[in-house]
Design a protein around this motif. Structure first.
Motif, PDB file in Angstrom:
ATOM      1  N   GLU A   1      -0.842  49.060 -10.678  1.00 57.01           N
ATOM      2  CA  GLU A   1      -0.323  50.298  -9.892  1.00 57.01           C
ATOM      3  C   GLU A   1       1.082  50.001  -9.575  1.00 57.01           C
ATOM      4  N   VAL A   2       1.596  50.871  -9.274  1.00 58.53           N
ATOM      5  CA  VAL A   2       3.343  50.799  -8.712  1.00 58.53           C
ATOM      6  C   VAL A   2       3.540  51.643  -7.811  1.00 58.53           C
ATOM      7  N   SER A   3       4.014  51.242  -6.709  1.00 56.97           N
ATOM      8  CA  SER A   3       4.108  52.008  -5.224  1.00 56.97           C
ATOM      9  C   SER A   3       5.759  52.093  -4.915  1.00 56.97           C
ATOM     10  N   TYR A   4       6.255  53.105  -4.701  1.00 55.50           N
ATOM     11  CA  TYR A   4       7.542  53.367  -4.398  1.00 55.50           C
ATOM     12  C   TYR A   4       7.768  53.798  -2.814  1.00 55.50           C
ATOM     13  N   LYS A   5       8.651  53.542  -2.415  1.00 54.91           N
ATOM     14  CA  LYS A   5       9.099  53.976  -1.152  1.00 54.91           C
ATOM     15  C   LYS A   5      10.818  53.690  -0.639  1.00 54.91           C
ATOM     16  N   ILE A   6      11.430  54.488  -0.002  1.00 54.72           N
ATOM     17  CA  ILE A   6      12.665  54.366   0.625  1.00 54.72           C
ATOM     18  C   ILE A   6      12.582  53.393   1.668  1.00 54.72           C
ATOM     19  N   LEU A   7      13.058  52.231   1.718  1.00 51.75           N
ATOM     20  CA  LEU A   7      12.838  51.288   2.670  1.00 51.75           C
ATOM     21  C   LEU A   7      14.207  51.398   3.591  1.00 51.75           C
ATOM     22  N   PHE A   8      15.395  51.695   3.293  1.00 53.63           N
ATOM     23  CA  PHE A   8      16.547  51.875   3.971  1.00 53.63           C
ATOM     24  C   PHE A   8      17.350  53.033   3.603  1.00 53.63           C
ATOM     25  N   THR A   9      17.842  53.932   4.618  1.00 57.35           N
ATOM     26  CA  THR A   9      18.705  54.778   4.294  1.00 57.35           C
ATOM     27  C   THR A   9      20.126  54.203   4.666  1.00 57.35           C
ATOM     28  N   PRO A  10      21.192  54.955   4.112  1.00 62.70           N
ATOM     29  CA  PRO A  10      22.503  54.569   4.317  1.00 62.70           C
ATOM     30  C   PRO A  10      22.656  54.337   5.819  1.00 62.70           C
ATOM     31  N   GLU A  11      22.165  55.137   6.780  1.00 65.07           N
ATOM     32  CA  GLU A  11      22.416  54.908   8.024  1.00 65.07           C
ATOM     33  C   GLU A  11      21.719  53.535   8.575  1.00 65.07           C
ATOM     34  N   GLN A  12      20.607  53.413   8.063  1.00 67.68           N
ATOM     35  CA  GLN A  12      19.966  51.985   8.447  1.00 67.68           C
ATOM     36  C   GLN A  12      20.595  50.641   7.984  1.00 67.68           C
ATOM     37  N   VAL A  13      21.047  51.040   6.847  1.00 65.42           N
ATOM     38  CA  VAL A  13      21.912  49.865   6.038  1.00 65.42           C
ATOM     39  C   VAL A  13      23.079  49.625   7.066  1.00 65.42           C
ATOM     40  N   LYS A  14      23.666  50.532   7.609  1.00 67.25           N
ATOM     41  CA  LYS A  14      24.935  50.214   8.341  1.00 67.25           C
ATOM     42  C   LYS A  14      24.543  49.765   9.851  1.00 67.25           C
ATOM     43  N   GLU A  15      23.417  50.254  10.422  1.00 66.54           N
ATOM     44  CA  GLU A  15      22.985  49.992  11.743  1.00 66.54           C
ATOM     45  C   GLU A  15      22.243  48.501  11.705  1.00 66.54           C
ATOM     46  N   LEU A  16      21.402  48.158  10.902  1.00 59.45           N
ATOM     47  CA  LEU A  16      20.733  46.896  11.000  1.00 59.45           C
ATOM     48  C   LEU A  16      21.611  45.957  10.600  1.00 59.45           C
ATOM     49  N   SER A  17      21.406  44.720  11.288  1.00 62.95           N
ATOM     50  CA  SER A  17      22.203  43.336  11.065  1.00 62.95           C
ATOM     51  C   SER A  17      21.412  42.844   9.514  1.00 62.95           C
ATOM     52  N   GLU A  18      22.100  41.938   8.831  1.00 61.58           N
ATOM     53  CA  GLU A  18      21.821  41.366   7.952  1.00 61.58           C
ATOM     54  C   GLU A  18      20.365  40.732   8.142  1.00 61.58           C
ATOM     55  N   GLU A  19      20.252  40.158   9.105  1.00 65.29           N
ATOM     56  CA  GLU A  19      18.893  39.208   9.351  1.00 65.29           C
ATOM     57  C   GLU A  19      17.779  40.361   9.341  1.00 65.29           C
ATOM     58  N   GLU A  20      18.116  41.388  10.025  1.00 61.66           N
ATOM     59  CA  GLU A  20      16.826  42.427  10.180  1.00 61.66           C
ATOM     60  C   GLU A  20      16.692  43.105   8.830  1.00 61.66           C
ATOM     61  N   LEU A  21      17.729  43.289   7.893  1.00 67.54           N
ATOM     62  CA  LEU A  21      17.556  43.926   6.546  1.00 67.54           C
ATOM     63  C   LEU A  21      16.665  42.908   5.792  1.00 67.54           C
ATOM     64  N   PHE A  22      16.864  41.602   5.723  1.00 67.05           N
ATOM     65  CA  PHE A  22      16.421  40.802   5.177  1.00 67.05           C
ATOM     66  C   PHE A  22      14.775  40.369   5.413  1.00 67.05           C
ATOM     67  N   GLU A  23      14.343  40.479   6.730  1.00 64.17           N
ATOM     68  CA  GLU A  23      13.217  40.272   7.079  1.00 64.17           C
ATOM     69  C   GLU A  23      12.232  41.602   6.499  1.00 64.17           C
ATOM     70  N   ALA A  24      13.045  42.802   6.738  1.00 65.57           N
ATOM     71  CA  ALA A  24      12.154  44.034   6.518  1.00 65.57           C
ATOM     72  C   ALA A  24      12.251  44.110   4.853  1.00 65.57           C
ATOM     73  N   LEU A  25      12.935  43.693   4.091  1.00 67.51           N
ATOM     74  CA  LEU A  25      12.958  43.705   2.731  1.00 67.51           C
ATOM     75  C   LEU A  25      12.050  42.458   2.196  1.00 67.51           C
ATOM     76  N   THR A  26      11.674  41.354   2.732  1.00 67.83           N
ATOM     77  CA  THR A  26      11.071  40.565   2.450  1.00 67.83           C
ATOM     78  C   THR A  26       9.524  40.811   2.394  1.00 67.83           C
ATOM     79  N   GLN A  27       9.150  41.527   3.764  1.00 63.92           N
ATOM     80  CA  GLN A  27       7.881  42.090   3.750  1.00 63.92           C
ATOM     81  C   GLN A  27       7.418  42.976   3.052  1.00 63.92           C
ATOM     82  N   ALA A  28       8.591  44.094   2.655  1.00 60.28           N
ATOM     83  CA  ALA A  28       8.160  45.046   1.807  1.00 60.28           C
ATOM     84  C   ALA A  28       7.848  44.627   0.359  1.00 60.28           C
TER      85      ALA A  28
END
Length: 405
Positions: free
Chosen positions: A154-181
């Motif tokens: 099975e393959v599950s999709y989702k939008i992890l970051f919107t352009p607004e979140q990409v702009k607002e979140l730090s690189e560390e926050e983006l990396f942690e969220a992506l790793t978990q996802a």
């Protein structure tokens, strides 16, 4: 591809937010086997351009096919600014780009660590980030095997970051969220769901991934046929059952009942073994691989067969000895730009912008052990920029192996 998905009964979970996405997007996914980009791209309603290792472009047939699909080539293991420009160019046309932030297909179903530079790309692009997580793909299409198996995928999709979140979140926050996802452990998933795997070839070619016998601790000793494999040195004999777990058929104890735990044990074992031999006589090889087809390609030209031969890994160099040439080809490790295992038993490296490729003539030759051993030596030599992200830094820095389990 539709027939492929239907034939193997592959399921998708595609929410409306992904189905209705407009404009350019970045698609990121865990990486298991050859079919990954074709599958996760096909299940989306919009066409996606994928980034792929330029090694596959050396085949004229694959180059024609992948170029037709709009695939973006990237030099593996080397910082490549051109690929970023190509990605930006595709997105300026309003199209999506897919890549695998682990950079390599994992060997045992457990997601590899990602290169942190992925978040810099996310920040540069400023587009929605879609994540796809494949479950069951290691049981269906393990990296080390040419054969597909029928099982639950099975393959599950989702939008992890919107352009607004990409702009607002730090690189560390983006990396942690992506790793978990993206993180997925196939063994844990299979232990929980217990899906049957329908195949009569579950063990064949497993020597590409498992190269150390945990019983006698010798390299390259496995013989595999059907659902069984054994060590020809000590007789350690295993059967892979209906659910992909290991059962011992000899009088020895069962060291590991799954590929994940065995894989991580042997990685530590080899790193520690190579580290301990780093100061030894530099004329004693750490690894020796006989009966190889040796290839070479200059620049972007098609790679060509030089002949049959043997490759040796020393603490400071790789030597290639062709059967019909008394003069070895010597590649100093500190001048090798990158080295990586490609499909199955294929090992490819860049030296002064020249590609060399080793392909085992016998089945089951492990290119993986060369990648781990060379990364260990590069760490010892202080060449950290060449290291593959998937090999844990704490092990390379000297964590000691205390036991098998």
């Amino acid at each position: 591809m539709s027939l492929f998905v239907k034939w193997f009964n592959i399921k998708k979970h595609l929410p409306n937010e992904v189905k209705n996405i407009q404009g350019p997007y970045l698609l990121l996914s865990n990486h298991v086997g050859f079919w990954d980009p074709f599958l996760i791209g096909h299940l989306l309603p919009r066409f996606t351009h994928f980034v792929s290792s330029d090694a596959v472009f050396r085949s004229p047939i694959l180059r024609l096919f992948l170029t037709g699909l709009g695939t973006i080539p990237k030099k593996k293991g080397i910082r490549d600014t051109k690929v970023i420009r190509d990605i930006i160019g595709v997105m300026r046309q309003g199209e999506g780009v897919g890549l695998f932030p682990e950079a390599v297909r994992n060997w045992a179903g457990k997601s590899f660590p990602m290169d942190p530079s992925i978040v810099k790309l996310i920040k540069i692009l400023k587009v929605p980030v879609v994540v796809a997580v494949m479950k069951g793909m290691h049981q269906f299409n393990p990296r080390w095997s040419r054969k597909l198996r029928r099982t639950k995928v099975e393959v599950s999709y989702k939008i992890l970051f919107t352009p607004e979140q990409v702009k607002e979140l730090s690189e560390e926050e983006l990396f942690e969220a992506l790793t978990q996802a993206i993180d997925h452990d196939e063994v844990a998933w299979q232990q929980e769901h217990i899906h049957p795997i329908h195949s009569k070839h579950k063990a064949e070619e497993i020597g590409h991934a498992l190269y150390v016998c945990p019983e006698c601790q010798k390299l390259n000793t496995f013989v595999a046929k059907g659902n069984d494999f054994y060590c020809h040195s000590c007789g350690y004999y295993l059967h892979i059952n209906t659910y992909g777990f290991y059962e011992v058929k000899s009088s020895h104890q069962l060291h590991f009942d799954n590929i994940r735990d065995w894989y991580h044990w042997q990685e530590k074992w080899l790193i520690n073994t190579v580290s301990q031999k780093f100061e030894q006589d530099k004329n004693i090889p750490l690894l020796e691989e006989q009966r190889l087809n040796i290839y070479r390609g200059e620049g972007s030209e098609e790679i060509k067969l030089l002949g049959e031969g043997t490759a040796y890994l020393y603490t400071d160099r790789i030597e290639i000895c062709l059967d019909e040439d008394i003069n070895p080809i010597i590649l100093p490790l500190d001048q090798i730009q990158s080295l990586s295992a490609q499909l199955h038993e294929r090992l490819e490296m860049y030296y002064n912008d020249t590609a060399y490729r080793f392909v085992g003539i016998n089945k089951g030759v492990s290119a993986l052990k060369w990648e781990v051993a060379v990364n260990t030596l590069w760490k010892k030599m202080g060449q950290d920029k060449k290291l593959m992200a998937y090999i844990p830094t704490e092990i390379l820095e000297g964590e000691q192996l205390l036991g098998r389990e």
